[in-house]
Design an enzyme around this catalytic site. Structure first.
Site, PDB file in Angstrom:
ATOM      1  N   LYS A  79     103.707  69.051  66.879  1.00  0.00           N
ATOM      2  CA  LYS A  79     104.684  68.607  65.389  1.00  0.00           C
ATOM      3  C   LYS A  79     105.933  69.006  66.053  1.00  0.00           C
ATOM      4  O   LYS A  79     106.839  69.345  64.629  1.00  0.00           O
ATOM      5  CB  LYS A  79     103.971  69.239  64.326  1.00  0.00           C
ATOM      6  CG  LYS A  79     102.659  69.177  64.278  1.00  0.00           C
ATOM      7  CD  LYS A  79     101.815  67.921  64.466  1.00  0.00           C
ATOM      8  CE  LYS A  79     102.174  66.745  63.533  1.00  0.00           C
ATOM      9  NZ  LYS A  79     101.681  65.517  64.443  1.00  0.00           N
ATOM     10  N   TRP A  84     109.021  61.254  69.103  1.00  0.00           N
ATOM     11  CA  TRP A  84     110.489  60.713  69.226  1.00  0.00           C
ATOM     12  C   TRP A  84     110.982  61.056  70.358  1.00  0.00           C
ATOM     13  O   TRP A  84     111.318  60.024  71.240  1.00  0.00           O
ATOM     14  CB  TRP A  84     111.264  61.902  68.252  1.00  0.00           C
ATOM     15  CG  TRP A  84     112.474  61.220  67.998  1.00  0.00           C
ATOM     16  CD1 TRP A  84     113.020  60.106  68.447  1.00  0.00           C
ATOM     17  CD2 TRP A  84     113.654  62.198  67.637  1.00  0.00           C
ATOM     18  NE1 TRP A  84     114.383  60.109  67.847  1.00  0.00           N
ATOM     19  CE2 TRP A  84     114.812  61.373  67.596  1.00  0.00           C
ATOM     20  CE3 TRP A  84     113.642  63.406  67.199  1.00  0.00           C
ATOM     21  CZ2 TRP A  84     115.940  61.939  67.268  1.00  0.00           C
ATOM     22  CZ3 TRP A  84     115.075  63.907  66.652  1.00  0.00           C
ATOM     23  CH2 TRP A  84     116.060  63.236  66.591  1.00  0.00           C
ATOM     24  N   HIS A 146     100.712  69.146  75.538  1.00  0.00           N
ATOM     25  CA  HIS A 146     101.004  70.322  74.552  1.00  0.00           C
ATOM     26  C   HIS A 146     100.688  71.686  75.146  1.00  0.00           C
ATOM     27  O   HIS A 146     100.724  72.757  74.535  1.00  0.00           O
ATOM     28  CB  HIS A 146     100.181  70.093  73.257  1.00  0.00           C
ATOM     29  CG  HIS A 146     100.486  69.011  72.365  1.00  0.00           C
ATOM     30  ND1 HIS A 146     101.925  68.630  72.051  1.00  0.00           N
ATOM     31  CD2 HIS A 146      99.845  68.108  71.607  1.00  0.00           C
ATOM     32  CE1 HIS A 146     102.065  67.780  70.917  1.00  0.00           C
ATOM     33  NE2 HIS A 146     100.925  67.507  70.433  1.00  0.00           N
ATOM     34  N   ARG A 165     110.927  73.131  67.922  1.00  0.00           N
ATOM     35  CA  ARG A 165     111.621  72.771  66.545  1.00  0.00           C
ATOM     36  C   ARG A 165     111.718  74.202  65.703  1.00  0.00           C
ATOM     37  O   ARG A 165     110.992  74.920  66.167  1.00  0.00           O
ATOM     38  CB  ARG A 165     110.660  71.737  65.924  1.00  0.00           C
ATOM     39  CG  ARG A 165     111.362  71.115  64.786  1.00  0.00           C
ATOM     40  CD  ARG A 165     109.949  70.165  64.126  1.00  0.00           C
ATOM     41  NE  ARG A 165     110.690  69.396  63.032  1.00  0.00           N
ATOM     42  CZ  ARG A 165     110.013  68.517  62.365  1.00  0.00           C
ATOM     43  NH1 ARG A 165     108.621  68.447  62.621  1.00  0.00           N
ATOM     44  NH2 ARG A 165     110.360  67.921  61.290  1.00  0.00           N
ATOM     45  N   SER A 173     104.701  70.597  58.931  1.00  0.00           N
ATOM     46  CA  SER A 173     104.479  69.383  59.572  1.00  0.00           C
ATOM     47  C   SER A 173     102.748  69.453  60.191  1.00  0.00           C
ATOM     48  O   SER A 173     102.060  68.617  59.998  1.00  0.00           O
ATOM     49  CB  SER A 173     105.269  68.982  60.808  1.00  0.00           C
ATOM     50  OG  SER A 173     104.816  67.664  61.350  1.00  0.00           O
ATOM     51  N   TYR A 229     114.806  70.054  68.284  1.00  0.00           N
ATOM     52  CA  TYR A 229     114.901  68.681  67.190  1.00  0.00           C
ATOM     53  C   TYR A 229     116.027  68.793  66.537  1.00  0.00           C
ATOM     54  O   TYR A 229     116.527  67.767  66.188  1.00  0.00           O
ATOM     55  CB  TYR A 229     113.397  68.878  66.555  1.00  0.00           C
ATOM     56  CG  TYR A 229     113.020  67.971  65.611  1.00  0.00           C
ATOM     57  CD1 TYR A 229     112.342  66.759  65.979  1.00  0.00           C
ATOM     58  CD2 TYR A 229     113.612  67.928  64.134  1.00  0.00           C
ATOM     59  CE1 TYR A 229     111.845  65.827  65.172  1.00  0.00           C
ATOM     60  CE2 TYR A 229     113.305  66.940  63.440  1.00  0.00           C
ATOM     61  CZ  TYR A 229     112.298  65.975  63.826  1.00  0.00           C
ATOM     62  OH  TYR A 229     111.944  64.896  62.739  1.00  0.00           O
ATOM     63  N   LYS A 302     107.885  62.490  57.573  1.00  0.00           N
ATOM     64  CA  LYS A 302     109.250  62.447  56.812  1.00  0.00           C
ATOM     65  C   LYS A 302     110.418  62.173  57.760  1.00  0.00           C
ATOM     66  O   LYS A 302     111.410  61.832  57.754  1.00  0.00           O
ATOM     67  CB  LYS A 302     109.456  63.792  55.956  1.00  0.00           C
ATOM     68  CG  LYS A 302     108.829  63.785  54.636  1.00  0.00           C
ATOM     69  CD  LYS A 302     109.248  64.763  53.724  1.00  0.00           C
ATOM     70  CE  LYS A 302     108.458  64.893  52.488  1.00  0.00           C
ATOM     71  NZ  LYS A 302     108.896  66.206  51.677  1.00  0.00           N
ATOM     72  N   GLY A 303     110.258  63.059  59.021  1.00  0.00           N
ATOM     73  CA  GLY A 303     111.138  63.081  60.119  1.00  0.00           C
ATOM     74  C   GLY A 303     112.444  63.800  59.772  1.00  0.00           C
ATOM     75  O   GLY A 303     113.530  63.220  60.198  1.00  0.00           O
TER      76      GLY A 303
HETATM   77  P1  PAP Z   1     102.293  65.509  67.667  1.00  0.00           P
HETATM   78  O1  PAP Z   1     102.894  66.717  68.307  1.00  0.00           O
HETATM   79  O2  PAP Z   1     101.175  65.670  67.018  1.00  0.00           O
HETATM   80  O3  PAP Z   1     101.982  64.262  69.126  1.00  0.00           O
HETATM   81  P2  PAP Z   1     104.853  64.782  66.539  1.00  0.00           P
HETATM   82  O4  PAP Z   1     105.697  63.786  66.934  1.00  0.00           O
HETATM   83  O5  PAP Z   1     105.592  66.099  67.590  1.00  0.00           O
HETATM   84  O6  PAP Z   1     103.379  64.675  67.228  1.00  0.00           O
HETATM   85  O7  PAP Z   1     104.807  65.231  64.922  1.00  0.00           O
HETATM   86  C1  PAP Z   1     105.241  64.520  64.481  1.00  0.00           C
HETATM   87  C2  PAP Z   1     106.369  65.061  63.591  1.00  0.00           C
HETATM   88  O8  PAP Z   1     107.511  64.367  64.231  1.00  0.00           O
HETATM   89  C3  PAP Z   1     106.490  64.648  62.031  1.00  0.00           C
HETATM   90  O9  PAP Z   1     107.131  65.390  61.572  1.00  0.00           O
HETATM   91  P3  PAP Z   1     107.309  65.823  59.759  1.00  0.00           P
HETATM   92  O10 PAP Z   1     105.930  66.030  59.527  1.00  0.00           O
HETATM   93  O11 PAP Z   1     108.023  66.859  59.602  1.00  0.00           O
HETATM   94  O12 PAP Z   1     107.919  64.482  59.034  1.00  0.00           O
HETATM   95  C4  PAP Z   1     107.238  63.082  62.261  1.00  0.00           C
HETATM   96  O13 PAP Z   1     107.594  62.616  61.082  1.00  0.00           O
HETATM   97  C5  PAP Z   1     108.149  63.383  63.119  1.00  0.00           C
HETATM   98  N1  PAP Z   1     108.563  62.238  63.823  1.00  0.00           N
HETATM   99  C6  PAP Z   1     107.909  61.390  64.351  1.00  0.00           C
HETATM  100  N2  PAP Z   1     108.591  60.135  65.001  1.00  0.00           N
HETATM  101  C7  PAP Z   1     110.154  60.668  64.669  1.00  0.00           C
HETATM  102  C8  PAP Z   1     111.170  60.021  65.094  1.00  0.00           C
HETATM  103  N3  PAP Z   1     111.445  58.852  65.753  1.00  0.00           N
HETATM  104  N4  PAP Z   1     112.346  60.638  64.907  1.00  0.00           N
HETATM  105  C9  PAP Z   1     112.163  61.901  64.086  1.00  0.00           C
HETATM  106  N5  PAP Z   1     111.101  62.334  63.858  1.00  0.00           N
HETATM  107  C10 PAP Z   1     109.846  61.775  64.091  1.00  0.00           C
END
Ligand code: PAP
Length: 335
Positions: A79, A84, A146, A165, A173, A229, A302-303
């Protein structure tokens, strides 16, 4: 770590088939400490908390994964922006084969970033077919993990990009993610938060995960790139250039003038990727945390940075900040 070990509440006996395989591959002990984790019992695998399936997978990767010197490993605590980082790295590394400017057939438009840079340790127990699939990827491979640095397969000597992050955003998240992907996920947020602060979270403690890669980055800055991040959100174009240099495919002046850097940023943005059908509605063939199929949409919420402000009390925020500050003290790493 001593604190975490003291709080482990019982030990596995190795009765089940999976567990005995796990134990036979485990580095030293014939007993693994366990503790009630977020959705199931977690085991302490060489100082790292994870569920049994993840522990199996880590052991199998260590035994079966065949590293190559020209691999690039995209490593994250869960997370922290894995999706990204995978998208950006793929877009940058493959931009000559797959141009990003005005592209209507770019692979990122129809495939999940997780399929373009697959994890080495998923899907959990079923590593054998995955190992063959990873072998079939032509060099140079972009691979995700991971796993904490100290649990990586012993012969890995490739370049690593690590993305961390703000931990307060990570715990929020993670909580939302687990609610989406684990059937019957039931512990309340306060309990999950306490476990996280205690170091007991998937692949936790988070500070050990960060420090393992941070220390390697300090030792070998040319081999281990360390990114944050929040900094990437503040200056995505600067980080895309930095990433390109690290991947040994720096942008030329002509590319910069033509706006290629900004196009990479746009293509990989949360807004762009999360709205694509492949990332919003398709059920992936991916096996999830509890071995059920998982939708690609679970990787997009949300990102944003500082979303924790909508969930944590001031007291909780201070508690986690204090724990992180204490654990990172003297390391040179600040978040
Ligand atoms: P993982 O570790 O489970 O593989 P990961 O992509 O690290 O997944 O976690 C998802 C987080 O990245 C989410 O954060 P949030 O819950 O705070 O919103 C997701 O929204 C965010 N995320 C996914 N894609 C992007 C992107 N293109 N740019 C920025 N943040 C992103």
């Amino acid at each position: 770590m001593a604190q975490v070990e003291l709080e482990a509440d019982n030990v596995l006996t190795g009765e089940e088939e999976d567990e005995s395989l796990l134990l036979s591959m485990s580095s030293s002990s014939n007993k693994l400490q366990t503790r009630e984790g977020w959705w199931t019992t977690f085991v302490l695998n060489d100082g790292c908390w994870m569920d049994r399936q993840a522990a199996m997978s880590v052991s199998l990767v260590r035994a079966q994964f065949v590293p190559r010197d020209d691999d690039v490993l995209l490593a994250t605590y869960p997370k922290c922006g894995t999706t990204w980082l995978k998208a950006l790295s793929f877009a940058i590394a493959n931009r000559h084969r797959h141009p990003v400017v005005s592209a209507s057939d770019h692979p990122l438009l129809t495939q999940s970033p997780h399929d373009l840079a697959p994890f080495i340790e998923l899907p959990f127990r079923h590593i054998h077919p995955l190992a063959a699939a990873l072998d079939a990827i032509p060099s140079p491979r972009l691979l995700g993990t991971h796993m904490p640095h100290h649990l990586l397969p012993p012969r890995i000597g490739c370049r690593i990009v690590y993305l961390c992050r703000e931990p307060k955003d990570v715990v929020i998240s993670t909580w939302h993610f687990m609610n989406k992907v684990i059937e019957g996920f039931s512990i309340d947020f306060d309990k999950a938060f306490e476990l996280f602060v205690d170091g007991c979270s998937p692949f936790g403690p988070i500070w050990n995960h960060y420090l393992g890669y941070w220390n390697k980055h300090v030792e070998e800055p040319d081999r281990v790139l360390f990114l944050k991040y929040d900094d990437m959100m503040a200056d995505p174009a600067g980080h895309v250039k930095k990433l390109a240099e690290f991947l040994r495919v720096p942008f030329t002046d002509d590319e910069v003038d033509a706006g290629v850097v900004e196009e990479v940023v746009r293509l990989c943005s949360f807004e762009k990727l999360s709205r694509l059908p492949v990332n919003s509605s398709v059920v992936a063939g991916r096996i999830g945390v509890d071995e059920r199929p998982m939708k690609n949409s679970v990787f997009f919420r949300k990102g944003k940075v500082r979303d924790w402000k909508n969930y944590l009390t001031e007291e909780m925020a201070k508690k986690l900040d204090a724990a992180i500050e204490e654990k990172l003290k003297g390391s040179g790493l600040t978040l």
